[in-house]
Structure formats: C-alpha cells, structure tokens
Design a protein around this motif. Sequence first.
Motif, PDB file in Angstrom:
ATOM      1  N   SER A  25       0.858  -1.183   0.000  1.00  0.00           N
ATOM      2  CA  SER A  25       0.000   0.000   0.000  1.00  0.00           C
ATOM      3  C   SER A  25       0.894   1.233   0.000  1.00  0.00           C
ATOM      4  O   SER A  25       2.041   1.186   0.453  1.00  0.00           O
ATOM      5  CB  SER A  25      -0.904   0.016   1.235  1.00  0.00           C
ATOM      6  OG  SER A  25      -0.141   0.239   2.408  1.00  0.00           O
ATOM      7  N   VAL A  69       1.247   5.035   1.448  1.00  0.00           N
ATOM      8  CA  VAL A  69       0.766   5.806   2.594  1.00  0.00           C
ATOM      9  C   VAL A  69       1.364   7.203   2.548  1.00  0.00           C
ATOM     10  O   VAL A  69       2.588   7.360   2.449  1.00  0.00           O
ATOM     11  CB  VAL A  69       1.136   5.123   3.931  1.00  0.00           C
ATOM     12  CG1 VAL A  69       0.625   5.953   5.107  1.00  0.00           C
ATOM     13  CG2 VAL A  69       0.567   3.714   3.990  1.00  0.00           C
ATOM     14  N   LEU A 126      -1.524  -3.581  10.143  1.00  0.00           N
ATOM     15  CA  LEU A 126      -1.734  -3.878   8.731  1.00  0.00           C
ATOM     16  C   LEU A 126      -0.683  -4.848   8.212  1.00  0.00           C
ATOM     17  O   LEU A 126      -0.987  -5.746   7.411  1.00  0.00           O
ATOM     18  CB  LEU A 126      -1.701  -2.586   7.910  1.00  0.00           C
ATOM     19  CG  LEU A 126      -2.853  -1.596   8.139  1.00  0.00           C
ATOM     20  CD1 LEU A 126      -2.621  -0.329   7.328  1.00  0.00           C
ATOM     21  CD2 LEU A 126      -4.188  -2.216   7.780  1.00  0.00           C
ATOM     22  N   SER A 166       3.336  -1.314   4.062  1.00  0.00           N
ATOM     23  CA  SER A 166       3.193   0.074   3.637  1.00  0.00           C
ATOM     24  C   SER A 166       4.480   0.632   3.058  1.00  0.00           C
ATOM     25  O   SER A 166       5.576   0.321   3.538  1.00  0.00           O
ATOM     26  CB  SER A 166       2.763   0.942   4.827  1.00  0.00           C
ATOM     27  OG  SER A 166       1.557   0.461   5.385  1.00  0.00           O
ATOM     28  N   ARG A 196      -3.894  -0.365  -1.971  1.00  0.00           N
ATOM     29  CA  ARG A 196      -4.528   0.661  -1.159  1.00  0.00           C
ATOM     30  C   ARG A 196      -3.698   1.937  -1.213  1.00  0.00           C
ATOM     31  O   ARG A 196      -2.464   1.892  -1.298  1.00  0.00           O
ATOM     32  CB  ARG A 196      -4.656   0.233   0.302  1.00  0.00           C
ATOM     33  CG  ARG A 196      -5.618  -0.887   0.589  1.00  0.00           C
ATOM     34  CD  ARG A 196      -7.066  -0.446   0.475  1.00  0.00           C
ATOM     35  NE  ARG A 196      -7.933  -1.486   0.980  1.00  0.00           N
ATOM     36  CZ  ARG A 196      -8.321  -2.546   0.271  1.00  0.00           C
ATOM     37  NH1 ARG A 196      -7.914  -2.690  -0.971  1.00  0.00           N
ATOM     38  NH2 ARG A 196      -9.121  -3.455   0.809  1.00  0.00           N
ATOM     39  N   MET A 205      -3.485   5.206   1.325  1.00  0.00           N
ATOM     40  CA  MET A 205      -3.948   5.708   2.616  1.00  0.00           C
ATOM     41  C   MET A 205      -3.361   7.092   2.852  1.00  0.00           C
ATOM     42  O   MET A 205      -2.136   7.274   2.795  1.00  0.00           O
ATOM     43  CB  MET A 205      -3.553   4.744   3.739  1.00  0.00           C
ATOM     44  CG  MET A 205      -4.278   3.413   3.654  1.00  0.00           C
ATOM     45  SD  MET A 205      -3.856   2.268   4.978  1.00  0.00           S
ATOM     46  CE  MET A 205      -2.256   1.715   4.430  1.00  0.00           C
ATOM     47  N   ILE A 219      -3.151   9.756   5.682  1.00  0.00           N
ATOM     48  CA  ILE A 219      -3.347   9.925   7.129  1.00  0.00           C
ATOM     49  C   ILE A 219      -2.947  11.342   7.500  1.00  0.00           C
ATOM     50  O   ILE A 219      -1.809  11.764   7.272  1.00  0.00           O
ATOM     51  CB  ILE A 219      -2.504   8.894   7.916  1.00  0.00           C
ATOM     52  CG1 ILE A 219      -2.826   7.470   7.444  1.00  0.00           C
ATOM     53  CG2 ILE A 219      -2.760   9.022   9.400  1.00  0.00           C
ATOM     54  CD1 ILE A 219      -1.950   6.408   8.073  1.00  0.00           C
ATOM     55  N   LEU A 256      -8.250   1.651   9.563  1.00  0.00           N
ATOM     56  CA  LEU A 256      -7.419   1.116   8.490  1.00  0.00           C
ATOM     57  C   LEU A 256      -7.582  -0.391   8.397  1.00  0.00           C
ATOM     58  O   LEU A 256      -7.590  -0.960   7.305  1.00  0.00           O
ATOM     59  CB  LEU A 256      -5.956   1.494   8.733  1.00  0.00           C
ATOM     60  CG  LEU A 256      -5.659   2.992   8.791  1.00  0.00           C
ATOM     61  CD1 LEU A 256      -4.196   3.215   9.125  1.00  0.00           C
ATOM     62  CD2 LEU A 256      -6.016   3.666   7.476  1.00  0.00           C
ATOM     63  N   ASN A 314     -11.000  -1.097   6.847  1.00  0.00           N
ATOM     64  CA  ASN A 314     -10.964  -0.847   5.409  1.00  0.00           C
ATOM     65  C   ASN A 314     -10.228  -1.948   4.666  1.00  0.00           C
ATOM     66  O   ASN A 314     -10.621  -2.348   3.571  1.00  0.00           O
ATOM     67  CB  ASN A 314     -10.306   0.505   5.125  1.00  0.00           C
ATOM     68  CG  ASN A 314     -10.024   0.726   3.650  1.00  0.00           C
ATOM     69  OD1 ASN A 314      -8.882   0.662   3.219  1.00  0.00           O
ATOM     70  ND2 ASN A 314     -11.063   0.951   2.876  1.00  0.00           N
TER      71      ASN A 314
END
Length: 628
Positions: free
Chosen positions: A131, A133, A154, A161, A311, A313, A315, A389, A392
């Motif tokens: 993902s 981030v 995660l 990430s 994904r 993300m 934040i 998170l 999701n």
Amino acid sequence: MLARTACHARRPAAAAFDSRSAQTFKAFYATIRSLRQAPPKPEVDDVDPADNDFIMSILRANPSLRDTRSYLASFGPRPVKPVEFKPTIPVPEQNSITAESRPLHIKQPHTQTETSPVIASILNPVFRRTSLVKLQGPFTDRQLESIARGMVYLEKLGLVSVIVVENDNIPRGDDRERAAIVEETMRVVSALEKQGAKARPVLGAVVRLGPKPGDEDAAEAQSHPVPEAHTFPSDLVHIRSALRAGEIPVLPPMALDSFCRSVRINANDVIAALARGMVEAASQEPKTQRSSGSSEIPAPVEDEIDLTPMRLMIINKEGGVPSYARSGMPHLLVNLASEYHYIKDTFDPEWKSTHPSALANLSLARTCLSYMPPTSSAVMVSHRSPSSLIANLITNKPAVSSSLPHALLQGNRKLEFHTPTLLRRGLDVRVIRSPADIDRPKLKSLLEQSFRRKLDEAPFWDRLDKCLDFVIVAGDYAGAAVVTTEQCPPDASPDFSPITYLDKFAVLPSHQGDGTVDFLWVALHDESYGLGLPFSANPNGGKEGKGDGRDLVWRSRANNPVNKWYFERSTGHLRMGDWILFWCDAEKRLKTEEGRRGSAGLSYLEQWEHGRLSVWSDVVFKITSSWK
C-alpha cells in the motif's frame, strides 16, 4: 376514511392485511419508530475502546462472509501446483541382483533440502501486498505512536506500507529544509521500530521531476491525470529490497531535478509517481512472481510480495473530505468517476481553514486510482482512527454505509468529524427515462446474471413500455435499478398518488462488494424518496434533487438473503406470507410534517398513512413475475 377502509377489506389482499394487522402492527412500524425518534446519547461504556489491541481491532471491523472471502483471495496462501512423487532410491533390474544379495540400506548422497511451498504457506499463511501511505504531519510523538501501531497491524494482516512523510510546518526554501524533513522521516522510522516493525529509511530520491518521457504524445495522457513526477523500475530497487527483506520503506518527499540534484517536492507528486511506477514495475515481473499469473509458488512465501499497490492511505489531522450533504461532516464513500467535479464545485470556502488539503488529497486519490487496479481503493483518515485502516483492509468498505437513510447517518454515533472517507475509481451513473434508450441485451444479461434466473422477455419489455418511470444505470450496465409507475385501484382515495415501484435492483456478481451497490442506491434515493432535499443534488444525470419526494415501494421474498440490507435502508416493512413489502417514505414530506408539529415530533401513525398499506399490497402483489 372508514368507508374506504371497508371497501379495501373486501379485496383478498386487503383482507389478509387486516387479519394479521393486530399482531404485526408494531413489527412493521419498528423501523419508522427508530427513524423518527432521536437516538439516545451514548453512555460512557458505549464509546469504542482505545485502539490498543490487534484482535479487538479486527473484531470491530465486523467483516461479512463475502468480506472474509475477498480478504483471503487477496492475502491467503497462493494455490500450489501438486508435486508428482518420484522415488529417490534407484531400483535395480530384477535379474541383475538376487533378493538374498540385495543390500538392506542404501546410503544417499547428502543434498540441501529446499523448503516445500506447502510447508512455507502453512508456516506463513499471509501473502503480502503493498500500500502507499501519505503521512501528512506534523504529529506529536503520541499521535505518531498510534499511527505506527496501525501500520504494524496492517503488516500483520499482509499489507506492507510504503510511506512518504510530509510535514506541513516545515517551510519550503529554508536552509534547514532538507535536514528537517530527513529528521521527520527518522522519527517515523523510530516510531515504527518501537512498535516492533522493521523499517528502512530510503533517503535518496526515487522519483524524477517532470512528466515521463513520451507522455506528451501518449494516448493515455488524455484519459489519465499525468503526475508531475515519474519513476522507472530501476529507481525502485531500494523499495523492492526493503519489501523483500520484510521492512517498511519510509521516504522523504524528495526528487531528482534535471541537474540530478535531490530537491524537496510536494508529497502528492511523489505518491502519484510511485503509484504509477510500482504498477508498471509489477507488470514487468515474470508471471510466476506475480500473485495472479501462476498457480505455482516458485520461492518461499515469505520472499514474495506483489509490488502493485492495492490501497492508498492518506493519514492526516483533518480526516476525510467534508460533505455538502452533511453540514461539513465527511463524505463516507466517493464515486470519483461521477462525483469528483461536483465535490470540488460544492466545496464550501469556509472548509479551507479546517480542511486545507482536502481537495489536493481528493485529486491525489483520483490520479493514483486511475493507475491502480479497479479493485483498489483510497482512504482519507484522521490519525485518531488507526483501527479504521484494519476495517478498510478487511472489508474494503466505508466505516458507515453511504446508502443508509440520512436520518440514521445524522444520528449515528459512529459518524463523527474524523470518520474516514473511502474513495473508489467508481462508475458513471446515469438516468434513462425512455424505454427506447435502454440497451435491452445488456440489461437482460445483467438481470439474469444477478438473479441467476431466466428472464421472460416479452411480458417484461411490454410492461416497461407501458409503465416505466426511469432506469438508473451504473457504468456499462454493471448495475441497474428499474423503477415503474403503478396506478392505484379505481376505488382508492384520490389522496393516494400513483405508486413508485422498484421493480428490479441488480448488480453484476463481479461488481458486488466494490461500492456499486451503494452508488446505485444513493442515486435511487436522489431520484425518488429523497427528491426536494439539498443533499439529493448529486450529478447522476437525473433531476439533481429538484422536485417533490415520492414514496418508494418494493417487494422481496421472505427468504431473500438481501433482506437484511433492505431492512436497514427502508422506512418500514410488512410481512405477508412468503413476501415482504418494503417502503421508503418521502423524506421531504416527513420533514414538512415535523416542521408543522415543532418539538412534538411525528405521531406514531400520521393521517396520510392510514389505508396506504392496503392499497400498496393490493397493487404490488398483483404484479406478475418477470421470470420463466
């Protein structure tokens, strides 16, 4: 009123209704009562506990069976090709050695044994995915600790990430700019390691300024937003190395300019370049190394990772994108294909002080998702919601469904200013009002695939030609809602208007779970029982919120597994044998009645509601089936 009720009682359907009304009166108005009463304030014990436990975070996600299957399809063990058994001991010929002289033990030369793919998948059952981030600070040490815990959770679930660090308080062009952003990057690395993760700072620039060579002439430049930076597969060697070593790469927002100098740029440009570059790099990998290319596992599972980001993300401190429909509360689910420009146009200037980066992050999500796979999603979340998170990741759904009744969304204690916003590439939504404009083969295919039944075409199309109100279509007939206008019986009261009937609501199996259902229902709300309200002015090609709301009525078999979903979205329901009658009250009428009564609120049964269930049931249950 009494005369009309007596007249209804003579009809069979109405008689059935009257016979069981005493027993079911409270049941089918339970939903109405819950909508019309103000929700109780949450007690102290009702407040969600702190996000300090991995298992509790998973349980609070409350995944459905479909969500669980989808998660396992992405992160579960890869299919393993069966290995044929081959004997390692050579068998001598029958006539070359006698049974008496055959040795009892045969020594084999020592060879290094490779780990079986089956054993590796049992020892480490999670197939790792990546993902992107964006960590948009500044954050305090306590806030960074909470974020780092979410990243570790995660990673345990298989999502590793790639983090790009940004700090809005670090001024651009300052002499200490580079040192400050590197120091911020090391803070994130330290926070991750304190939570038990392995992190690697990647301080060298991995992206290059400017569009990728050839973008000016490429056809895709017309359909995709082109990032202001780019990267080549060879530039990702440090990120790939960190991921294969089980480490979380953490990057400052740096890029190489035309003079090969490392300069600080906007973190959004770095994220967009990485999204495109990682997808392109993953597409160039051998098929056996990609998650979808082969049924074999050529290497130990822990050495594998899919570089394609699934994904995005974002934040930050401000949370999701504020919504015009909820007085500044965040959007829950955004269909970028149809809502992107409308959200930008309706963005209140006052929100620029509370959500200064909301529109920039919305644009970032649109750019990244245009390169990422269609099943990918983006989430904009506050640092206060690390468990969101996990929810999701497992469900790929918003924290609260956007298709729930607006009254529930307004009163639901889970809907707060830091509730995350889920963004998907989505589908175009349009409204068709003429039967001649319907692509009949595509609608037929959609209905038959969704209901898994054979459509009785001739009477179905003939019925639509006579009484079609509108059809809402998502994408290229990936989903559709067919609504007809049904006339009331001649002896019904003139106060009853024609019935707005939801004849069919269907979504292709391949699009179930990707947000299409919610996109379709929100458009259905805006074209029927939500008309006349400001939050119904969505750009779906229909009336855009202008007009008077109409009650929406539909029926469903009592054993339909979708009924649970209908119960949550309907105003009320009535059980009648093997069927359930659902309806959604026109919201504008309810608000008008509430305004007249002031603080007294709505009564248990309004005057205009008397007798309507008898009329609805009499009309709806006489509609013939559309299936063979």
